[in-house]
Scaffold this active site. Structure first.
Site, PDB file in Angstrom:
ATOM      1  N   TYR A   1      41.836 -49.839  91.554  1.00 33.39           N
ATOM      2  CA  TYR A   1      41.531 -50.752  90.448  1.00 33.39           C
ATOM      3  C   TYR A   1      40.033 -51.017  90.330  1.00 33.39           C
ATOM      4  O   TYR A   1      39.292 -50.870  91.297  1.00 33.39           O
ATOM      5  CB  TYR A   1      42.274 -52.075  90.652  1.00 33.39           C
ATOM      6  N   CYS A   2      39.625 -51.440  89.153  1.00 37.45           N
ATOM      7  CA  CYS A   2      38.241 -51.815  88.888  1.00 37.45           C
ATOM      8  C   CYS A   2      37.763 -52.821  89.941  1.00 37.45           C
ATOM      9  O   CYS A   2      38.479 -53.768  90.217  1.00 37.45           O
ATOM     10  CB  CYS A   2      38.145 -52.439  87.507  1.00 37.45           C
ATOM     11  N   PRO A   3      36.608 -52.709  90.532  1.00 36.78           N
ATOM     12  CA  PRO A   3      35.577 -51.714  90.237  1.00 36.78           C
ATOM     13  C   PRO A   3      35.614 -50.497  91.167  1.00 36.78           C
ATOM     14  O   PRO A   3      34.621 -49.790  91.274  1.00 36.78           O
ATOM     15  CB  PRO A   3      34.309 -52.512  90.481  1.00 36.78           C
TER      16      PRO A   3
END
Lengths: 378, 78
Positions: B15-17
């Site tokens: 997942y981001c980042p």
């Protein structure tokens, strides 16, 4: 014969896990041992307040060995090797500890050496010695340019840099130094916080308070001679005072034991917390590479899940619940202002307003932590 | 796309980042002229990675919608 549960690490995650599991299991059925080498347990979220002399640091520290509930064995020793194939944990003093269930809660570590020049000039508040050093810097600050931020991602307690920034702005106002000071906030992404919703909230508050933001700023080096910080993206900023959260990596013992990814973190199942195909080896807290915050609040929810699961399994039951990435934390957004964020893998946090009540929740959190949370009560 | 990447980062499921940080890590290790490709299932990467590539003065070769994931390709030019 009792099942042996061995917990490696005596920080937030290891201590909460041991105490919660003790509540959920009978001493006759489950033997719980924690191995770690901390003499003192420091409540890290207080670092922000300690920097501004807002609390006495003594309330944030307790002797580690007194934090374990009756029926938890505590072994003070340094773990040097974890062998999950052989089901053995080795220590510096020569012990070999075996287990039926292993929970790795080794946390992570600072690696300032990753940023050239960092150790000469950068300050931070992420451990007690550095928070006290920063306290002195702030007390003697008479105005100038302050640069605040984090060198890279991930870090423990992701909101702490913005909490510090907001309190600094209030502190400067209170002491009549705001007009003589520029506050610059740097962040590695193209916003001011990882989660877009919270980032919008924080960015608005920063703009209102005249804080200058620099996004997509991944720190490459610090130049102490010229008082300048340089980014990987080619930008540089001068400073009089640099408050920079150092890079983090997983613990060396995890890498040495062959359990780590290339940043030193343990890859675990995001819903079950077990390591690879081992159904008796788990990792919790900052030691994992899960897509959740590295924070005591995260370890708390993970311990709730895992203690229930192990208690259920050791008593012959099947446990079908999953850990869904739950985190709840209260962060400071100024003097007597705070916001509580709750989120999980599927629900992003919603930060809409800050309140005095949330601030006092945060203010009391060390007392709540030491009296109930770390004891496994809450 | 007919450009063959020198480095491929498979950050799918992260997942981001995460994907952007993996891209930056690969960039630091790469030599000038190398082409780096990152696979991501996180929609935010589609925006974040090109923003970083542009800010750091590198070349964005392209952003491609693959079967269930995105591929962002960059060239290290300095």
């Amino acid at each position: 014969m009792a099942s042996k549960v061995l917990i490696v690490g005596d920080g937030d995650a290891g201590t909460i896990m041991a105490n919660k599991l003790r509540f959920h299991t009978d001493i006759k059925d489950v033997e719980i041992t924690v191995v770690g080498n901390s003499k003192e347990h420091y409540f890290k979220p207080d670092g922000v307040h300690i920097s501004f002399s807002m609390i006495d640091y003594k309330r944030s520290v307790k002797p580690t060995e007194f934090l374990f509930n009756y029926g938890v064995n505590y072994v003070r020793d340094e773990v040097t090797r974890i062998d999950v194939a052989d089901k053995t944990v080795s220590t510096k003093s020569g012990r070999n500890l075996d287990y039926d269930y292993l929970i790795i809660a080794t946390g992570d570590r600072f690696t300032p050496e990753d940023i050239p020049g960092y150790e000469t000039d950068a300050k931070h508040f992420y451990d007690l010695p550095h928070a006290l050093e920063l306290q002195k810097e702030i007390k003697s600050f008479k105005g100038g340019k302050i640069v605040i931020g984090q060198a890279s991602i991930p870090i423990m307690c992701p909101p702490a840099p913005y909490e510090f920034t907001f309190l600094l702005e209030e502190y400067l106002n209170f002491h009549g130094l705001k007009d003589k000071t520029e506050i610059h906030y740097i962040y590695p992404l193209n916003r001011v916080f990882t989660i877009p919703n919270v980032s919008d909230f924080v960015a608005k508050r920063m703009e209102e308070r005249g804080i200058i933001t620099h996004t997509l700023f991944n720190v490459e080096s610090v130049d102490p001679k010229n008082k300048k910080i340089q980014s990987l993206e080619g930008e540089s900023i001068n400073y009089d005072l640099l408050v920079l959260i150092p890079p983090h990596r997983g613990q060396k013992v995890i890498t040495d034991s062959g359990l780590a990814d290339d940043s030193g973190y343990i890859d675990v199942d995001k819903y079950k917390l077990n390591y690879k195909d081992y159904d008796n080896v788990f990792a919790i807290g900052d030691a994992t590479n899960l897509p959740v915050s590295k924070a005591g609040a995260t370890a708390h929810f993970q311990s709730m899940y895992l203690s229930n699961r192990i208690a259920s399994e050791t008593s012959g039951n099947i446990y079908n619940e999953l850990y869904e990435g739950d985190v709840a934390c209260t962060t400071v957004t100024g003097y007597e202002k705070g916001v509580t964020l709750y989120f999980n893998y599927n629900k992003p946090p919603k930060a809409k307003f800050d309140s005095k009540l949330d601030y006092f929740l945060k203010w009391q959190s060390a007392d709540t932590f030491f009296s109930s949370m770390v004891r496994g009560v809450a | 796309m007919d450009v063959k990447p020198d480095r491929v980062i498979d950050a799918r499921g992260s997942y981001c980042p995460g994907p952007l940080m993996e891209l930056i890590k690969a960039y630091k290790q790469a030599k000038v002229g190398e082409i780096i490709s990152v696979y991501s299932t996180d929609a935010g990467t589609k925006k974040d990675a090109p923003a970083w590539i542009s800010k750091s003065g590198q070349e964005l070769v392209g952003v491609f919608d693959r079967n269930g994931y995105y591929e962002i390709v960059m060239k290290k030019v300095k």
